[in-house]
Structures are given as structure tokens and as C-alpha cells.
Design a protein around this motif. Structure first.
Motif, mmCIF file in Angstrom:
data_model
loop_
_atom_site.group_PDB
_atom_site.id
_atom_site.type_symbol
_atom_site.label_atom_id
_atom_site.label_comp_id
_atom_site.label_asym_id
_atom_site.label_seq_id
_atom_site.Cartn_x
_atom_site.Cartn_y
_atom_site.Cartn_z
ATOM 1 N N GLY A 10 0.795 -1.240 0.000
ATOM 2 C CA GLY A 10 0.000 0.000 0.000
ATOM 3 C C GLY A 10 0.814 1.270 0.000
ATOM 4 N N ARG A 11 0.319 2.250 0.781
ATOM 5 C CA ARG A 11 0.871 3.613 0.674
ATOM 6 C C ARG A 11 2.304 3.726 1.177
ATOM 7 N N GLY A 12 2.698 2.854 2.142
ATOM 8 C CA GLY A 12 4.113 2.831 2.529
ATOM 9 C C GLY A 12 4.517 3.814 3.608
ATOM 10 N N SER A 13 3.579 4.164 4.522
ATOM 11 C CA SER A 13 4.004 5.099 5.573
ATOM 12 C C SER A 13 4.971 4.420 6.549
ATOM 13 N N ASN A 14 4.804 3.125 6.766
ATOM 14 C CA ASN A 14 5.774 2.433 7.633
ATOM 15 C C ASN A 14 7.139 2.363 6.962
ATOM 16 N N ALA A 87 5.623 -4.526 5.601
ATOM 17 C CA ALA A 87 5.071 -3.240 6.030
ATOM 18 C C ALA A 87 3.796 -2.992 5.239
ATOM 19 N N GLY A 88 2.685 -3.523 5.766
ATOM 20 C CA GLY A 88 1.423 -3.407 5.035
ATOM 21 C C GLY A 88 1.433 -4.309 3.812
ATOM 22 N N MET A 90 -0.127 -7.309 2.131
ATOM 23 C CA MET A 90 -1.420 -7.931 2.359
ATOM 24 C C MET A 90 -1.506 -9.359 1.804
ATOM 25 N N ILE A 108 4.204 -5.989 10.938
ATOM 26 C CA ILE A 108 3.515 -5.071 11.866
ATOM 27 C C ILE A 108 2.027 -5.228 11.656
ATOM 28 N N HIS A 109 1.305 -5.186 12.770
ATOM 29 C CA HIS A 109 -0.144 -5.374 12.692
ATOM 30 C C HIS A 109 -0.824 -4.325 13.575
ATOM 31 N N PRO A 110 -1.925 -3.717 13.082
ATOM 32 C CA PRO A 110 -2.538 -2.619 13.836
ATOM 33 C C PRO A 110 -3.530 -3.057 14.925
ATOM 34 N N GLY A 118 -5.730 -10.458 11.309
ATOM 35 C CA GLY A 118 -6.373 -10.427 9.986
ATOM 36 C C GLY A 118 -6.729 -9.037 9.537
ATOM 37 N N GLN A 122 -8.594 -2.463 13.042
ATOM 38 C CA GLN A 122 -9.112 -1.299 13.774
ATOM 39 C C GLN A 122 -10.637 -1.382 13.869
ATOM 40 N N ASP A 145 -0.610 -13.546 11.661
ATOM 41 C CA ASP A 145 -0.365 -12.617 12.773
ATOM 42 C C ASP A 145 -0.136 -13.349 14.097
ATOM 43 N N LEU A 171 -1.286 4.387 13.723
ATOM 44 C CA LEU A 171 -0.186 4.522 12.765
ATOM 45 C C LEU A 171 0.977 5.337 13.356
ATOM 46 N N GLU A 174 2.883 2.983 15.243
ATOM 47 C CA GLU A 174 3.566 2.029 14.352
ATOM 48 C C GLU A 174 4.893 2.608 13.898
HETATM 49 C C1 GAR Z 1 -0.530 -0.407 8.641
HETATM 50 O O1 GAR Z 1 -1.500 0.090 9.519
HETATM 51 C C2 GAR Z 1 -0.175 -1.837 8.995
HETATM 52 O O2 GAR Z 1 -0.142 -2.075 10.372
HETATM 53 C C3 GAR Z 1 -1.287 -2.581 8.337
HETATM 54 O O3 GAR Z 1 -1.468 -1.944 7.104
HETATM 55 C C4 GAR Z 1 -1.104 -0.580 7.225
HETATM 56 C C5 GAR Z 1 -0.090 -0.260 6.166
HETATM 57 O O4 GAR Z 1 0.155 1.115 6.133
HETATM 58 N N1 GAR Z 1 -0.991 -3.964 8.180
HETATM 59 C C6 GAR Z 1 -1.886 -4.935 8.285
HETATM 60 O O5 GAR Z 1 -3.068 -4.727 8.511
HETATM 61 C C7 GAR Z 1 -1.343 -6.334 8.090
HETATM 62 N N2 GAR Z 1 -2.276 -7.297 8.601
HETATM 63 P P1 GAR Z 1 1.384 1.700 5.336
HETATM 64 O O6 GAR Z 1 1.310 1.142 3.913
HETATM 65 O O7 GAR Z 1 1.159 3.181 5.358
HETATM 66 O O8 GAR Z 1 2.643 1.289 6.044
#
Ligand code: GAR
Length: 201
Positions: A10-14, A87-88, A90, A108-110, A118, A122, A145, A171, A174
């Protein structure tokens, strides 16, 4: 220096928080490559902006999940990767991948695992009505997880929280605990004893 590969969908903030920690020298490591299963992942753009190798590896072109993972392992091997950071990402990594990088994969898991594994962690926390949730960095094993927990951070839930407001507050934490967990790993301070991760002084 620790050579890291980041897997992100995804967006990659981690990813960005890890890049920032390396750039401000609070983490001594090198991100050798970022791999995504999503060609539009913001994580790929973020990597390229920092001159980090970034590759979209398309699951559909490998026929099976196992062949897909073999292709990722091949790329990581070429880069001499010591630690795989999800890092995100899926997807759930299969047995062969987990065994190949045994003890060298973090996720990492939120949520505060083992609660709410899963998808939509949130939302699950809000629907359950818990007062506290948070995030967890753990070593990956073959479950979803379920691997040994390295670090957790707690976030309290407000009565007016939405999925988005809660996700944003989680986040922020995180972005603190993921670089910290990687730093501990890079300094050889994590010792896995069964389910427990002991943090050595
Ligand atoms: C984060 O909140 C991470 O914990 C979550 O996806 C997001 C990715 O954000 N991961 C999961 O839910 C994995 N089960 P990011 O792309 O901004 O890092």
C-alpha cells in the motif's frame, strides 16, 4: 550493516518511517529493495524517491503462490538480504518462504495481538468495544499474525473514534515501534525463546 528488504502492498508510511530513521541515523541499516504485489503501491514511489531499488512483482504471472514466493526469494538472494520487513504487505507468506527466512521476517499489525488478527483490525476493535488497542511488531511464522511478539504500543479508544481516526492514531505508534524493533534486531538484541522474545540489554 543490516541489509533489509521491505514487502509492501500500500501507501508505505511504515516504509517511510524506516527510511526516516535510517536517514537521521537512529537506525544503522540499508534498505536494499522494496518489493510490492501492487503496481500502484505508494511504497514503490516512496522507495524510488529515496533512490532505493523498487520492484513490482506481479503475482498473476507466477501461476501459484509458491512460485511467486520463489521469485521474491530469488530477488532477495541477489541482494543478500538479512531481514525481511513486511510493512502493510497484504499476503500471507507460505511455509517455504517462512522456513527460508526463519527468524528473519518481521511484520507489523494494527492491534494488540493476539486480539484482532487479519483484515480490518481497527474496525474489529471498534466493533468489539474494547477501550484499548494498539499495534504489534512480531516475527512472522506460518500462522496469520501469530509469531513471537517483539514490541507493542497501546492506544486508547475514544467514544467518538471512527475507523479512520483510530487507524491514524495507531499509525503514529507504528512509526515509532517498527524502526525501534528493527534497531534492536540490527544490534542483535532480540532473542527468541519459544513464544517469547527477550530483549537483551
Ligand atoms: C498499517 O496500519 C499496517 O499495520 C497494516 O497496514 C497498514 C499499512 O500502512 N498492516 C496490516 O493490517 C497487516 N495485517 P502503510 O502502507 O502506510 O505502512
Amino acid at each position: 550493516m543490516l541489509k533489509i528488504a521491505v514487502l509492501a502492498s500500500g501507501r508505505g508510511s511504515n516504509l517511510q518511517s524506516i527510511i526516516n530513521s535510517i536517514e537521521k541515523a537512529s537506525l544503522s541499516a540499508e534498505i536494499r529493495i522494496v518489493v510490492s504485489d501492487n503496481k500502484d503501491a505508494g511504497a514503490l514511489d516512496k522507495a524510488r524517491k529515496h533512490n532505493i531499488a523498487a520492484r513490482f512483482i506481479e503475482p498473476a504471472s507466477y501461476g501459484s503462490e509458491s512460485n511467486y514466493e520463489k521469485a521474491i526469494i530469488k530477488v532477495f538472494e541477489e541482494k543478500g538480504i538479512d531481514l525481511v520487513v513486511m510493512a502493510g504487505f497484504m499476503r500471507i507468506l507460505g511455509k517455504d518462504f517462512i522456513e527460508y527466512y526463519q527468524g528473519q521476517i518481521m511484520n507489523i499489525h494494527p492491534s494488540l495481538l493476539p486480539s484482532f488478527p487479519g483484515l480490518h483490525a481497527q474496525r474489529q476493535a471498534l466493533e468489539y468495544g474494547v477501550k484499548y488497542t494498539g499495534c504489534t511488531v512480531h516475527f512472522a511464522d506460518q500462522g496469520m499474525d501469530t509469531g513471537p511478539i517483539i514490541l507493542q504500543a497501546v492506544v486508547s479508544i475514544k467514544d467518538n473514534d471512527t475507523e479512520e481516526s483510530l487507524a491514524n492514531r495507531i499509525l503514529e505508534k507504528e512509526h515509532v515501534i517498527y524502526p525501534e524493533a528493527i534497531r534492536l534486531y540490527s544490534e542483535n538484541k532480540l532473542q527468541v525463546k519459544g513464544r517469547k522474545v527477550i530483549i537483551k540489554e
